[in-house]
Structures are given as C-alpha cells and as structure tokens.
Design an enzyme around this catalytic site. Structure first.
Site, PDB file in Angstrom:
ATOM      1  N   CYS A 147      28.608  35.939  56.023  1.00 26.68           N
ATOM      2  CA  CYS A 147      29.670  35.972  55.019  1.00 26.68           C
ATOM      3  C   CYS A 147      30.857  35.137  55.501  1.00 26.68           C
ATOM      4  O   CYS A 147      31.420  35.385  56.568  1.00 26.68           O
ATOM      5  CB  CYS A 147      30.119  37.413  54.765  1.00 26.68           C
ATOM      6  SG  CYS A 147      31.604  37.511  53.738  1.00 26.68           S
TER       7      CYS A 147
ATOM      8  N   CYS B  80      34.088  37.124  56.136  1.00 26.36           N
ATOM      9  CA  CYS B  80      33.993  37.923  57.370  1.00 26.36           C
ATOM     10  C   CYS B  80      34.264  37.021  58.574  1.00 26.36           C
ATOM     11  O   CYS B  80      34.984  37.416  59.503  1.00 26.36           O
ATOM     12  CB  CYS B  80      32.620  38.568  57.503  1.00 26.36           C
ATOM     13  SG  CYS B  80      32.390  40.037  56.478  1.00 26.36           S
TER      14      CYS B  80
ATOM     15  N   ASP C 240      44.035  29.133  50.442  1.00 25.04           N
ATOM     16  CA  ASP C 240      42.779  28.664  49.865  1.00 25.04           C
ATOM     17  C   ASP C 240      42.570  27.196  50.270  1.00 25.04           C
ATOM     18  O   ASP C 240      43.502  26.388  50.229  1.00 25.04           O
ATOM     19  CB  ASP C 240      42.810  28.796  48.333  1.00 25.04           C
ATOM     20  CG  ASP C 240      41.428  28.685  47.717  1.00 25.04           C
ATOM     21  OD1 ASP C 240      40.927  29.707  47.210  1.00 25.04           O
ATOM     22  OD2 ASP C 240      40.847  27.573  47.751  1.00 25.04           O
TER      23      ASP C 240
ATOM     24  N   HIS D 216      34.037  44.108  55.189  1.00 33.48           N
ATOM     25  CA  HIS D 216      33.269  43.514  54.099  1.00 33.48           C
ATOM     26  C   HIS D 216      32.960  44.514  52.991  1.00 33.48           C
ATOM     27  O   HIS D 216      32.331  45.540  53.230  1.00 33.48           O
ATOM     28  CB  HIS D 216      31.936  42.954  54.633  1.00 33.48           C
ATOM     29  CG  HIS D 216      31.130  42.281  53.570  1.00 33.48           C
ATOM     30  ND1 HIS D 216      31.245  40.941  53.284  1.00 33.48           N
ATOM     31  CD2 HIS D 216      30.225  42.782  52.697  1.00 33.48           C
ATOM     32  CE1 HIS D 216      30.426  40.640  52.293  1.00 33.48           C
ATOM     33  NE2 HIS D 216      29.801  41.738  51.904  1.00 33.48           N
TER      34      HIS D 216
ATOM     35  N   ASN E 294      38.054  37.387  40.794  1.00 29.86           N
ATOM     36  CA  ASN E 294      36.858  37.066  40.016  1.00 29.86           C
ATOM     37  C   ASN E 294      35.731  37.982  40.481  1.00 29.86           C
ATOM     38  O   ASN E 294      35.530  38.163  41.683  1.00 29.86           O
ATOM     39  CB  ASN E 294      36.473  35.600  40.226  1.00 29.86           C
ATOM     40  CG  ASN E 294      37.550  34.656  39.728  1.00 29.86           C
ATOM     41  OD1 ASN E 294      38.181  34.914  38.707  1.00 29.86           O
ATOM     42  ND2 ASN E 294      37.784  33.566  40.455  1.00 29.86           N
TER      43      ASN E 294
ATOM     44  N   GLY F 222      33.147  33.529  37.874  1.00 28.76           N
ATOM     45  CA  GLY F 222      33.510  32.492  38.836  1.00 28.76           C
ATOM     46  C   GLY F 222      33.566  32.944  40.280  1.00 28.76           C
ATOM     47  O   GLY F 222      34.066  32.216  41.137  1.00 28.76           O
TER      48      GLY F 222
ATOM     49  N   HIS G 293      32.767  38.449  49.048  1.00 29.72           N
ATOM     50  CA  HIS G 293      33.587  39.331  49.903  1.00 29.72           C
ATOM     51  C   HIS G 293      34.868  39.511  49.097  1.00 29.72           C
ATOM     52  O   HIS G 293      35.518  38.509  48.739  1.00 29.72           O
ATOM     53  CB  HIS G 293      33.832  38.653  51.258  1.00 29.72           C
ATOM     54  CG  HIS G 293      34.678  39.431  52.231  1.00 29.72           C
ATOM     55  ND1 HIS G 293      34.305  39.647  53.543  1.00 29.72           N
ATOM     56  CD2 HIS G 293      35.900  40.008  52.103  1.00 29.72           C
ATOM     57  CE1 HIS G 293      35.241  40.344  54.172  1.00 29.72           C
ATOM     58  NE2 HIS G 293      36.240  40.562  53.313  1.00 29.72           N
TER      59      HIS G 293
ATOM     60  N   HIS H 249      38.146  39.476  47.371  1.00 29.29           N
ATOM     61  CA  HIS H 249      39.354  38.689  47.642  1.00 29.29           C
ATOM     62  C   HIS H 249      40.193  38.614  46.383  1.00 29.29           C
ATOM     63  O   HIS H 249      39.661  38.570  45.260  1.00 29.29           O
ATOM     64  CB  HIS H 249      39.025  37.282  48.148  1.00 29.29           C
ATOM     65  CG  HIS H 249      38.076  36.510  47.280  1.00 29.29           C
ATOM     66  ND1 HIS H 249      36.713  36.753  47.264  1.00 29.29           N
ATOM     67  CD2 HIS H 249      38.272  35.502  46.391  1.00 29.29           C
ATOM     68  CE1 HIS H 249      36.125  35.933  46.413  1.00 29.29           C
ATOM     69  NE2 HIS H 249      37.051  35.163  45.852  1.00 29.29           N
TER      70      HIS H 249
END
Ligand code: 5GP
Ligand code: ZN
Length: 113
Positions: free
Chosen positions: A3, A6, A29, A45, A86, A92, A97, A99
C-alpha cells in the site's frame, strides 16, 4: 500488504510532510489539483471511509483536528476550502488507503464533477 500510503506513513517512501502526530499524517499531493492540495491519512491502514469505524478510538478526531489545524496554518479558512474523500473507483479513488484531500486557494464549483 503493498500500500502506497502505508509506505508514506512509515517513511519508506518520501513525501512532503506538512504535519504529523502519533496516528495521522498530512502531506502534499504529488499531482496537485489546486494551489494547495494536501492529503490527510490515518497511519493505520483502512481502505476507505467504509472501514473508518475499524480505527482505534480517537484517531478520527486526531485526523479532523489535523485537517483543521493545517487549514488554519495555511490560511485556507477565510476564502474557503474543500475536504474530499473519494470512495470507490466510480468516485475516483485510486489509492485504497483512507485519505482526505484538502484543497484550497482557488474557486471550487458545486456540484463537483
Ligand atoms: P484518490 O484518487 O485515491 O482520491 O487520491 C489519491 C491521490 O494520491 C491523488 O490525488 C494522487 O495525486 C496522489 N498520489 C498518488 N501517488 C502519490 C505519491 O507517491 N505521493 C503523493 N504525495 N501523492 C500521491
Ligand atoms: Zn495502507
């Protein structure tokens, strides 16, 4: 488990960290969709908001407190900002994980696309 977030939470992959507490992290981002585009995650997670109830007590409070704190620090409150999670491919979600996107410093349309 393989992930991406993670790995970012464990600092196995570099990210531009904006704030961090024991259980949560806020980082930039990599492909910003607004002049300010941050991601807030629990370090533990869980796939999406559908599993948020599996997080230990207090982690979601910590996460939303971190979101509010960075919004304040980055002066997003006055002009408004958007917090988005999302959920599922149709909405999307590309990283499984949980967020929250924190987007600011531009005008946002409603309803979202
Ligand atoms: P989603 O599409 O799941 O709602 O959001 C995933 C976000 O993660 C996207 O906005 C994407 O730009 C961001 N992202 C993907 N890979 C990386 C990375 O390696 N580092 C960082 N900081 N962000 C990433
Ligand atoms: Zn993960």
């Amino acid at each position: 488990m393989d992930c991406l977030f993670c790995k970012i939470a464990h600092k196995d992959i570099d990210s531009s960290i904006v704030s961090e507490t024991e259980n949560v992290m806020v980082f930039k981002d990599i492909d910003p969709k607004a002049p300010v585009h941050l991601l807030a995650i629990p370090k533990q997670h869980v796939e999406s908001i559908m599993e948020a109830g599996k997080l230990p007590g207090g982690v979601l409070d910590e996460l939303f407190e971190a979101i509010a704190a960075v919004a304040k620090d980055m002066d997003l409150e006055r002009d408004g900002f958007r917090v988005v999670t999302n959920t599922g491919k149709g909405a999307g979600q590309s990283v499984d994980h949980l967020h929250f996107h924190i987007l600011g410093k531009r005008t946002f349309s409603w309803p979202p696309g």
